[in-house]
Design a protein around this motif. Structure first.
Motif, PDB file in Angstrom:
ATOM      1  N   GLY A   1      -3.273  11.430  18.098  1.00  0.00           N
ATOM      2  CA  GLY A   1      -4.511  10.669  18.167  1.00  0.00           C
ATOM      3  C   GLY A   1      -5.450  10.993  17.025  1.00  0.00           C
ATOM      4  N   ARG A   2      -6.190   9.994  16.566  1.00  0.00           N
ATOM      5  CA  ARG A   2      -7.215  10.201  15.539  1.00  0.00           C
ATOM      6  C   ARG A   2      -8.388   9.248  15.777  1.00  0.00           C
ATOM      7  NH1 ARG A   2      -5.910  12.869  10.468  1.00  0.00           N
ATOM      8  NH2 ARG A   2      -8.155  12.663  10.171  1.00  0.00           N
ATOM      9  N   SER A   3      -9.586   9.693  15.411  1.00  0.00           N
ATOM     10  CA  SER A   3     -10.787   8.856  15.494  1.00  0.00           C
ATOM     11  C   SER A   3     -11.013   8.161  14.154  1.00  0.00           C
ATOM     12  CB  SER A   3     -12.022   9.709  15.793  1.00  0.00           C
ATOM     13  OG  SER A   3     -11.848  10.475  16.956  1.00  0.00           O
ATOM     14  N   VAL A   4     -11.335   6.880  14.214  1.00  0.00           N
ATOM     15  CA  VAL A   4     -11.517   6.080  13.005  1.00  0.00           C
ATOM     16  C   VAL A   4     -12.852   5.339  13.108  1.00  0.00           C
ATOM     17  CG1 VAL A   4     -10.542   4.186  11.641  1.00  0.00           C
ATOM     18  CG2 VAL A   4      -9.010   5.709  12.919  1.00  0.00           C
TER      19      VAL A   4
ATOM     20  N   ALA B   1      -2.093   9.361   5.704  1.00  0.00           N
ATOM     21  CA  ALA B   1      -1.020   8.741   6.480  1.00  0.00           C
ATOM     22  C   ALA B   1      -1.068   9.188   7.932  1.00  0.00           C
ATOM     23  CB  ALA B   1       0.337   9.063   5.861  1.00  0.00           C
ATOM     24  N   ASN B   2      -1.585  10.387   8.168  1.00  0.00           N
ATOM     25  CA  ASN B   2      -1.713  10.877   9.539  1.00  0.00           C
ATOM     26  C   ASN B   2      -2.617   9.994  10.386  1.00  0.00           C
ATOM     27  OD1 ASN B   2      -3.610  12.906  11.366  1.00  0.00           O
ATOM     28  ND2 ASN B   2      -1.424  13.312  11.537  1.00  0.00           N
ATOM     29  N   LEU B   3      -3.585   9.348   9.737  1.00  0.00           N
ATOM     30  CA  LEU B   3      -4.471   8.431  10.458  1.00  0.00           C
ATOM     31  C   LEU B   3      -3.782   7.104  10.781  1.00  0.00           C
ATOM     32  CD1 LEU B   3      -7.604   9.160   8.313  1.00  0.00           C
ATOM     33  CD2 LEU B   3      -7.781   8.902  10.777  1.00  0.00           C
ATOM     34  N   CYS B   4      -2.710   6.815  10.060  1.00  0.00           N
ATOM     35  CA  CYS B   4      -1.993   5.547  10.258  1.00  0.00           C
ATOM     36  C   CYS B   4      -0.991   5.757  11.392  1.00  0.00           C
ATOM     37  CB  CYS B   4      -1.308   5.113   8.965  1.00  0.00           C
ATOM     38  SG  CYS B   4      -2.475   4.937   7.609  1.00  0.00           S
ATOM     39  N   VAL B   5      -1.525   5.869  12.579  1.00  0.00           N
ATOM     40  CA  VAL B   5      -0.774   6.380  13.728  1.00  0.00           C
ATOM     41  C   VAL B   5       0.478   5.551  14.017  1.00  0.00           C
ATOM     42  CG1 VAL B   5      -0.921   6.817  16.208  1.00  0.00           C
ATOM     43  CG2 VAL B   5      -2.842   7.409  14.725  1.00  0.00           C
TER      44      VAL B   5
ATOM     45  N   HIS C   1       0.835  -1.205   0.000  1.00  0.00           N
ATOM     46  CA  HIS C   1       0.000   0.000   0.000  1.00  0.00           C
ATOM     47  C   HIS C   1       0.867   1.252   0.000  1.00  0.00           C
ATOM     48  CE1 HIS C   1      -3.783  -2.030   0.543  1.00  0.00           C
ATOM     49  NE2 HIS C   1      -3.346  -2.672   1.608  1.00  0.00           N
ATOM     50  N   PHE C   2       0.336   2.293  -0.609  1.00  0.00           N
ATOM     51  CA  PHE C   2       1.020   3.581  -0.494  1.00  0.00           C
ATOM     52  C   PHE C   2       0.586   4.256   0.798  1.00  0.00           C
ATOM     53  CE2 PHE C   2      -3.000   4.909  -2.412  1.00  0.00           C
ATOM     54  CZ  PHE C   2      -3.295   6.048  -1.708  1.00  0.00           C
ATOM     55  N   LEU C   3       1.418   5.143   1.270  1.00  0.00           N
ATOM     56  CA  LEU C   3       1.052   6.047   2.363  1.00  0.00           C
ATOM     57  C   LEU C   3       1.296   7.451   1.838  1.00  0.00           C
ATOM     58  CD1 LEU C   3       2.499   4.876   5.789  1.00  0.00           C
ATOM     59  CD2 LEU C   3       0.136   4.919   5.043  1.00  0.00           C
ATOM     60  N   GLU C   4       0.314   8.314   2.011  1.00  0.00           N
ATOM     61  CA  GLU C   4       0.483   9.680   1.530  1.00  0.00           C
ATOM     62  C   GLU C   4       0.007  10.657   2.594  1.00  0.00           C
ATOM     63  OE1 GLU C   4      -1.889  10.795  -1.898  1.00  0.00           O
ATOM     64  OE2 GLU C   4      -0.600  12.491  -2.349  1.00  0.00           O
ATOM     65  N   CYS C   5       0.797  11.691   2.813  1.00  0.00           N
ATOM     66  CA  CYS C   5       0.366  12.771   3.683  1.00  0.00           C
ATOM     67  C   CYS C   5      -0.665  13.580   2.904  1.00  0.00           C
ATOM     68  CB  CYS C   5       1.548  13.658   4.067  1.00  0.00           C
ATOM     69  SG  CYS C   5       1.047  15.103   5.018  1.00  0.00           S
TER      70      CYS C   5
ATOM     71  N   TYR D   1       8.416   2.573  14.490  1.00  0.00           N
ATOM     72  CA  TYR D   1       8.955   1.410  15.189  1.00  0.00           C
ATOM     73  C   TYR D   1       8.565   1.416  16.658  1.00  0.00           C
ATOM     74  CZ  TYR D   1      12.449  -1.810  17.126  1.00  0.00           C
ATOM     75  OH  TYR D   1      13.070  -2.839  17.776  1.00  0.00           O
ATOM     76  N   PRO D   2       8.071   0.343  17.221  1.00  0.00           N
ATOM     77  CA  PRO D   2       7.976  -0.965  16.571  1.00  0.00           C
ATOM     78  C   PRO D   2       6.632  -1.258  15.900  1.00  0.00           C
ATOM     79  CG  PRO D   2       7.636  -1.194  18.929  1.00  0.00           C
ATOM     80  CD  PRO D   2       7.865   0.273  18.678  1.00  0.00           C
ATOM     81  N   VAL D   3       5.608  -0.413  16.103  1.00  0.00           N
ATOM     82  CA  VAL D   3       4.263  -0.761  15.624  1.00  0.00           C
ATOM     83  C   VAL D   3       3.507   0.485  15.175  1.00  0.00           C
ATOM     84  CG1 VAL D   3       2.005  -1.664  16.332  1.00  0.00           C
ATOM     85  CG2 VAL D   3       4.072  -2.798  17.134  1.00  0.00           C
ATOM     86  N   ARG D   4       2.863   0.413  14.023  1.00  0.00           N
ATOM     87  CA  ARG D   4       1.981   1.500  13.616  1.00  0.00           C
ATOM     88  C   ARG D   4       0.668   0.925  13.112  1.00  0.00           C
ATOM     89  NH1 ARG D   4       4.062   4.980   8.622  1.00  0.00           N
ATOM     90  NH2 ARG D   4       2.354   6.284   9.307  1.00  0.00           N
ATOM     91  N   LEU D   5      -0.336   1.804  13.058  1.00  0.00           N
ATOM     92  CA  LEU D   5      -1.615   1.434  12.468  1.00  0.00           C
ATOM     93  C   LEU D   5      -1.528   1.664  10.965  1.00  0.00           C
ATOM     94  CD1 LEU D   5      -4.638   0.694  13.097  1.00  0.00           C
ATOM     95  CD2 LEU D   5      -5.080   3.162  13.108  1.00  0.00           C
ATOM     96  N   LEU D   6      -2.124   0.777  10.184  1.00  0.00           N
ATOM     97  CA  LEU D   6      -2.180   0.987   8.738  1.00  0.00           C
ATOM     98  C   LEU D   6      -3.636   0.950   8.305  1.00  0.00           C
ATOM     99  CD1 LEU D   6      -0.392   1.212   6.093  1.00  0.00           C
ATOM    100  CD2 LEU D   6      -0.953  -1.189   5.773  1.00  0.00           C
ATOM    101  N   LEU D   7      -4.100   2.085   7.784  1.00  0.00           N
ATOM    102  CA  LEU D   7      -5.457   2.167   7.234  1.00  0.00           C
ATOM    103  C   LEU D   7      -5.294   2.391   5.734  1.00  0.00           C
ATOM    104  CD1 LEU D   7      -7.068   4.540   9.923  1.00  0.00           C
ATOM    105  CD2 LEU D   7      -7.094   2.044   9.873  1.00  0.00           C
ATOM    106  N   PRO D   8      -5.279   1.304   4.962  1.00  0.00           N
ATOM    107  CA  PRO D   8      -4.940   1.429   3.545  1.00  0.00           C
ATOM    108  C   PRO D   8      -5.766   2.495   2.817  1.00  0.00           C
ATOM    109  CG  PRO D   8      -5.011  -0.881   4.171  1.00  0.00           C
ATOM    110  CD  PRO D   8      -5.517  -0.093   5.352  1.00  0.00           C
TER     111      PRO D   8
END
Lengths: 391, 434
Positions: free
Chosen positions: B220-223, B260-264, B156-160, B249-256
């Motif tokens: 923080g973000r609401s999803v 990218a800001n939501l992918c905390v 997946h791409f991540l974009e700001c 590192y070591p863990v992030r959220l990925l919301l495809p």
């Protein structure tokens, strides 16, 4: 592996009829890689893809049951108490405590003004917190937020706490967790109420009909009563039981709500066509302040100088550079020979003394109270030495 | 070959340019491909042994992690004080050198980076993740325990959503890296969030999820829960190795497909509630102010988008002399789904031809497109326009501006234009009315 997945790649147009039929190899040119069964109507306005028979778009997935995979443990009550501290608009999570506008004024001067400017008015490169015109149009919209800088001379819309932020809970939550910038989570609950009160007072926020004067004391109950001037300035409406559905509805009509293109192929007319030629806007003032500078050359890197960072340099980088690394902050910039000549005219002792006690916008030891006096002296030496004419 | 001619030519052209020029404009030269020629000067890189062919190379494990060739030292992320507060690089952004990338994966060291309070340096032994709120069974996990969950990998791409934000009022940077470099793409590995939530038992009243980071900004973000149950992942690896500190590192959220800001990054806590939170980054920032004076909030997916990566300002066509068959190549992506088509215009959007997609075509992922162009030495206005399977068509600057205005900061996805000059230089311009 990918070839196998191709068997499942079928077009949206035939998705309902064919669930797992092999289409690949037919004359239909739409059966190309990258065309998957998809379903419109996702909350973001896009599509979702089914997971079926171990296939998810181009991927295979593990169809085995994961029921019973169970690692980790229940959190303890104290662990929840330590981490579940977010603050919501309904007051959930608001800490006990109180602070007055005048206490906040004092704290703000020490802890915040070096970045956010006097009274939160900005000007130091960091976000402007207060100010901006809250005057509203008849439809309730804050007038200056409609400013569009297409015409020269138009002022930018100011997105400050008073003109933009929809909820006061956000302010107190963020200050508690993320501020001051270099020492987050160092303020007491009373201090965060005081600073919040001070900032809200700068924007003339009225709480339950009461204006916030210097003696005004903010606490949990009062904070929950605040209605921010731009509370209704955001859409879609995410509150209430229909919040998520409002979002879905909004993003399903993207052409109307966020704009969309059209797939014209020949003699296309856009608003930007003057006669028959497109109007081209070129770069007016090119931004070239780029680090490292642009280059695509493939050569050997310049000799890397032995770059052993001294303890003083490291402490400077971690603690002092934030303000002394840029002329925006009003602090003498390390490397600025003239500025440091002026500083050292006071005499080394005095400079060290000022660094320890604080001066102007700088708190004692730059806010790093754990530094010993001799460490501060060492850093000052480093800063002075780095701001001398190179021999 | 006439020696005087040769010397004169080489004074103004590099040796390589000279060969290209000779080869393409001379019919005699074309014939020379067929039989050994005396027309060209000998290339000393061929007729002499090379330095590296006549000496012992470096030891194989000299760099136990491995480094790019020293000659690639200019292929780096770049930043600008404009993209920071007062030049402070703790809350700033650095851009991926898109002009140097191939395919649909960004090397980990070149992944664009945005931080709000510096790059947190987390001890993985002290890392904890808490999932609680409206779940039957709240949980705390160590990193080792988290990694026991069955893993999946997705590209997946991540974009700001600020990518290209400086360009709403007109072009600013003459560079692909700065026009579109606030994005990157990786193969992300971790556990599908739904796999964990199925086990924890989400309560029916749970509508929203708070994702919170453990860095100094406590991002923080609401999803909406719907996304958490669809393709959301908790990831600990990118491109086969542990996440880089810059990437959480070591863990992030990925919301495809989502901001990218939501992918905390540096993910610490997921809490479920029946209400959204109104965190700082979803109110005072990451909301798009519209000409009406109201702002769009919860603006999740990145819209259909594309950009031509070759040529571009950093990789112009100034070495071409005319007559060459050359590839126009680029990237297309959409957070709403999968790219289905990309069109190319050579005349600033008046006429379009369809480009070909190439390589893997994956949902919410970078997709490569290609168009073979017979280069004639003449000015061009090159554009690309992407279409996705959510029926999105990339808008022109005017089409986007008509709705979004110019003060929204976020979610700019209008068509990019490269002006190719007579000399083959490439400039960032915009086709727009005002």
């Amino acid at each position: 592996m990918f070839k196998l997945d191709l068997y499942k790649l079928i077009t949206t147009s035939v998705a309902l009829v064919l669930s797992s039929t092999l289409l690949y190899g037919g004359s239909d040119t739409s059966t190309l890689p990258g065309k998957y069964v998809s379903k419109m109507g996702a909350v973001d306005g896009g599509v979702t893809y089914p997971r079926k028979n171990g296939i998810y778009t181009a991927y295979r997935y593990n169809e085995q049951s994961t029921k019973g995979v169970n690692f980790g443990r229940l959190p303890t009550a104290n662990e929840l108490k330590a981490w579940d501290v977010d603050i919501m608009p309904d007051g959930t999570g608001l800490p006990d405590g109180e602070g007055s506008v005048s206490e906040g004024d004092e704290l703000y001067e020490k802890q915040c003004s070096s970045c956010h400017g006097e009274f939160g008015a900005g000007g130091k490169g960091y976000p402007t917190l207060t100010g901006g015109n809250q005057e509203k149009l008849p439809n309730g919209v804050i007038k200056t937020l409609t400013n569009q800088r297409i015409e020269p001379g138009m002022e930018a819309p100011k997105r400050t706490i008073g003109t933009y932020w929809p909820k006061a809970s956000t302010l107190i939550w963020y200050i508690r967790d993320a501020m001051p910038y270099a020492h987050p989570k160092s303020l007491s609950n009373n201090e965060i109420y005081a600073i919040t009160a001070y900032l809200l007072a700068q924007d003339a926020i009225v709480i339950d009909g009461v204006e916030m004067d210097d003696e005004y004391v903010l606490n949990k109950e009062k904070l929950m009563k605040i209605k921010m001037p731009n509370e209704n300035g955001f859409y879609p409406n995410i509150d209430g039981p229909n919040g998520v559905e409002n979002v879905r509805k909004f993003f399903s009509d993207r052409a109307k709500n966020i704009g969309s293109g059209t797939r014209c192929m020949k003699d296309c007319k856009d608003l930007s066509t003057k006669g028959n030629e497109p109007t081209v806007m070129k770069i007016d003032n090119e931004i070239t302040d780029v680090v490292p500078p642009y280059t695509t050359v493939r050569d050997l890197p310049p000799e890397i100088e032995s770059k052993l960072e001294s303890k003083a340099e490291k402490m400077y980088n971690d603690a002092c550079k934030l303000c002394h690394g840029s002329d925006k902050m009003g602090a003498p910039v390390v490397g600025d020979i003239e500025a440091w000549n002026k500083v050292t005219q006071k005499g080394f002792e005095k400079v060290v003394h000022n660094a320890i006690d604080g001066m102007g916008g700088m708190p004692p030891k730059g806010g790093f109270e754990n530094f010993t006096n001799s460490e501060v002296q060492m850093i000052v030496e480093f800063m002075i030495n780095s701001s001398k004419k190179k021999q | 070959m006439d020696k005087a001619f040769k010397t004169e030519e080489l004074n103004s052209l590099s040796r390589r340019d000279f060969f290209k020029k000779t080869a393409s404009v001379s019919a005699v030269a074309a014939a020379a491909i067929l039989s050994p020629s005396s027309l060209f000067a000998d290339d000393e890189n061929i007729v002499h042994h090379t330095q590296w062919g006549t000496t012992l190379g470096n030891e194989l494990n000299e760099n136990p992690y491995g480094l790019p060739s020293k000659y690639e030292h200019n292929v780096v992320r770049r930043t600008s004080s404009l993209m920071s507060s007062a030049g402070d690089m703790h809350a700033a952004v650095s851009m991926t050198p898109l002009h140097e990338l191939e395919g649909i994966i960004t090397p980990n060291g070149l992944h664009f980076t945005r931080t709000h309070n510096g790059i947190a340096q987390i001890d993985p032994n002290k890392y904890r993740l808490m999932i609680h709120g409206l779940v039957e069974k709240p949980i705390v996990l160590t990193l080792e325990q988290l990694k026991r969950y069955p893993s999946e990998s997705r590209i997946h791409f991540l974009e700001c959503p600020s990518n290209g934000a400086g360009e709403w009022k007109g072009p600013q940077f003459n560079s692909l890296q700065f026009l579109k470099g606030m994005m990157s793409a990786s193969e992300w590995s971790g556990v599908r969030l739904k796999t964990i939530l199925d086990e924890l038992g989400l309560k029916p009243t749970a509508k929203w999820m708070l994702a919170e980071g453990s860095d100094g900004s406590e991002m923080g973000r609401s999803v909406p829960v719907e996304k958490a149950l669809d393709d959301a992942m908790i990831v600990w690896a990118q491109n086969g190795e542990a996440l880089r500190p810059e990437q959480g590192y070591p863990v992030r959220l990925l919301l495809p497909g989502w901001e990218a800001n939501l992918c905390v990054k540096w993910l610490k806590r997921l809490e479920f509630s029946d209400k959204p939170w109104y965190a700082k980054e979803e109110t005072s920032k990451y909301t798009a102010l519209m000409p009406s004076g109201k702002a769009i909030q919860h603006f999740y997916a990145l819209e259909v988008n594309s950009v031509i990566t070759s040529p571009c300002p950093e990789k112009p066509w100034s070495d071409l002399v005319g007559g060459e068959l050359v590839e126009i190549e680029g990237l297309a992506w959409s957070g709403h789904g999968t790219i289905t088509n990309v069109d190319i215009s050579l005349d600033g959007g008046k006429n379009w031809v369809e480009a070909k997609l190439k390589g893997l075509v994956l949902p919410k992922s970078w997709t490569r497109f290609s168009y073979m162009h017979k280069y004639v030495k003449e000015p061009l206005l090159l554009q690309s326009r992407a279409v996705d399977d959510s029926k999105n068509v990339q808008p022109t600057v005017n089409q986007e501006k008509a709705i979004m205005g110019v003060e929204g900061v976020y979610h700019r996805n209008s068509i990019c234009t490269w002006e190719v000059t007579l000399k083959g230089e490439v400039n960032n311009v915009q086709v727009r009315s005002i």
